[in-house]
Scaffold this motif. Structure first.
Motif, PDB file in Angstrom:
ATOM      1  N   ILE A 190       0.834  -1.205   0.000  1.00  0.00           N
ATOM      2  CA  ILE A 190       0.000   0.000   0.000  1.00  0.00           C
ATOM      3  C   ILE A 190       0.869   1.255   0.000  1.00  0.00           C
ATOM      4  O   ILE A 190       0.634   2.185  -0.785  1.00  0.00           O
ATOM      5  N   ILE A 194       0.628   3.678  -3.507  1.00  0.00           N
ATOM      6  CA  ILE A 194      -0.321   4.782  -3.443  1.00  0.00           C
ATOM      7  C   ILE A 194       0.281   6.057  -4.026  1.00  0.00           C
ATOM      8  O   ILE A 194       1.436   6.382  -3.769  1.00  0.00           O
ATOM      9  N   GLY A 210      -3.496   9.864  -3.035  1.00  0.00           N
ATOM     10  CA  GLY A 210      -4.500   9.449  -4.001  1.00  0.00           C
ATOM     11  C   GLY A 210      -5.370   8.341  -3.433  1.00  0.00           C
ATOM     12  O   GLY A 210      -5.010   7.694  -2.453  1.00  0.00           O
ATOM     13  N   TYR A 211      -6.526   8.159  -4.038  1.00  0.00           N
ATOM     14  CA  TYR A 211      -7.471   7.103  -3.628  1.00  0.00           C
ATOM     15  C   TYR A 211      -7.856   7.222  -2.154  1.00  0.00           C
ATOM     16  O   TYR A 211      -8.081   6.222  -1.472  1.00  0.00           O
ATOM     17  N   SER A 212      -7.926   8.455  -1.652  1.00  0.00           N
ATOM     18  CA  SER A 212      -8.168   8.644  -0.222  1.00  0.00           C
ATOM     19  C   SER A 212      -9.518   8.076   0.216  1.00  0.00           C
ATOM     20  O   SER A 212      -9.620   7.463   1.292  1.00  0.00           O
ATOM     21  N   SER A 213     -10.555   8.259  -0.596  1.00  0.00           N
ATOM     22  CA  SER A 213     -11.875   7.738  -0.236  1.00  0.00           C
ATOM     23  C   SER A 213     -11.874   6.222  -0.169  1.00  0.00           C
ATOM     24  O   SER A 213     -12.470   5.624   0.746  1.00  0.00           O
ATOM     25  N   MET A 214     -11.199   5.594  -1.116  1.00  0.00           N
ATOM     26  CA  MET A 214     -11.123   4.138  -1.128  1.00  0.00           C
ATOM     27  C   MET A 214     -10.354   3.626   0.082  1.00  0.00           C
ATOM     28  O   MET A 214     -10.749   2.623   0.711  1.00  0.00           O
ATOM     29  N   LEU A 215      -9.295   4.297   0.453  1.00  0.00           N
ATOM     30  CA  LEU A 215      -8.497   3.886   1.611  1.00  0.00           C
ATOM     31  C   LEU A 215      -9.295   4.011   2.912  1.00  0.00           C
ATOM     32  O   LEU A 215      -9.172   3.169   3.805  1.00  0.00           O
TER      33      LEU A 215
END
Length: 293
Positions: A190, A194, A210-215
Motif C-alpha cells: 500500500i 499509493i 490518491g485514492y483517499s476515499s477508497m483507503l
C-alpha cells in the motif's frame, strides 16, 4: 514414562523460548520508539519556528472522524501537528513499555500484535519532515519518502490490530513470524503503490494521498471485521472479555484517527483519551483471559 517427561520438558522449553523471543520483540520496539522520541525532541529546537509557515501553506484542512465537525468554525492552529506528533510517539513508547512489564511472563498470542499497533505510532515522527523541509530547504523527494514511511506505519498498525483479532478467533499461531512478515508486506504494498502529491499537504502536515476515499473505506472495513472477530471469539472461547477487547479495538482506532488528524486544540485530548482507554481495556482484559495459563 521417561519419554512422557521428556516430551513435557520439550513443550515447556518451547513455550519459554517463545516468550523470550516475544519479549525481545518488545525490547526492540521500546528501543526504536525511544529513538523516535529522542529525534522528535532534539529536532524541535530546529523546526519549531517553521510550523506557522507550514500551516499557512497547507492546501486544505485535515480530514478525520471528529476533525471535520470543527473545521467549519475553528481555525487551524499551526503548532497542533507538533504536539500530536510528540503525543503519538510518547504514547507509543509508554504503551509498549507497559505492555512489556504487564505481559513479560504471561502467555498471550494476541499481545504481540497489540504491541505492534502501539509501536506503529512511533512512525508519526516522520511528520516532522514538512517543517524540516521548510527550515532547511530540502527537496520534495524527502517529503514523498517520509510520507510512504508514514503510510506504512499507519497500515502496519491497522493490520496488526486485525491480526490480533484473527488470532483470537482461532488462527494457528505457531508461526507468528510469518504473520508479521505478511503484515509488513501488505503495508509495504500500500505504501509503495499509493500516489502521493509531493508538493501539497493538509493542516495535519500529511502529504495529500490518491485514492483517499477508497483507503478510508478499506480502513473502516478492516476495523469492522476486527471488532466482529473479537466478538466471535467471546463465544467460541467462552470468554466475555473479548467483547470488551472488541470495544477497546474500536476505541484505539478512533483515538488514533482523532489524534493524528487534529489541527485544533479541541480534539487532541479526546484522541488521547480514546487511545489510552482502548489500550488499557484491551491489555487488562487480555491479561485476565490468560491469567491462569
Amino acid at each position: 514414562m521417561n519419554k512422557s517427561i521428556e516430551f513435557e520438558s520439550a513443550l515447556v522449553y518451547s513455550y519459554t523460548m517463545t516468550i523470550q523471543v516475544r519479549n525481545n520483540c518488545f525490547k526492540a520496539e521500546i528501543a526504536i520508539a525511544a529513538a523516535a522520541a529522542v529525534v522528535a525532541v532534539v529536532a524541535a529546537w530546529k523546526i519549531f519556528p517553521a510550523y506557522p509557515e507550514a500551516g499557512a501553506e497547507a492546501v486544505r484542512r485535515s480530514q478525520g472522524i471528529v476533525q471535520g465537525f470543527f473545521s467549519g468554525f475553528i481555525k487551524a492552529a499551526p503548532y497542533v501537528p507538533f504536539v500530536t506528533t510528540l503525543a503519538a510517539v510518547g504514547c507509543s513508547l509508554v504503551s509498549v513499555i507497559l505492555i512489556y512489564h504487564s505481559f513479560e511472563k504471561t502467555q498471550s498470542q494476541e499481545i504481540l500484535y497489540i504491541s505492534l499497533f502501539a509501536f506503529s505510532l512511533a512512525f508519526e515522527c516522520v511528520r516532522l519532515m514538512v517543517p524540516l523541509k521548510i527550515e532547511m530547504e530540502l527537496s520534495n523527494v524527502y517529503l514523498v519518502m517520509s510520507t510512504r514511511a508514514l503510510v506504512f506505519g499507519r497500515y502496519f498498525g491497522l493490520f496488526s490490530l486485525f491480526a490480533a483479532s484473527v488470532c483470537a478467533a482461532g488462527l494457528e499461531t505457531q508461526k507468528q513470524q510469518n504473520i508479521v512478515f505478511i503484515i509488513i508486506a501488505a503495508a509495504l504494498i500500500i505504501a509503495g503503490g499509493i500516489p502521493i502529491d509531493g508538493l501539497s499537504w493538509d493542516s495535519s502536515l500529511k502529504m495529500l494521498l490518491g485514492y483517499s476515499s477508497m483507503l478510508v473505506m478499506i480502513e473502516w472495513g478492516i476495523l469492522l471485521i476486527t471488532a466482529i472477530s473479537f466478538i466471535v471469539s467471546s463465544f467460541t472461547r467462552s470468554a466475555k472479555e473479548y467483547i470488551f477487547i472488541a470495544a477497546g479495538s474500536v476505541l484505539v482506532y478512533l483515538g488514533r484517527n482523532i489524534l493524528l488528524n487534529s489541527d485544533t486544540w479541541v480534539t487532541p485530548a479526546l484522541g488521547l483519551l480514546f487511545l489510552g482507554a482502548g489500550t488499557w481495556l484491551i491489555c487488562t482484559k487480555l491479561h485476565k483471559v490468560y491469567l491462569w495459563l
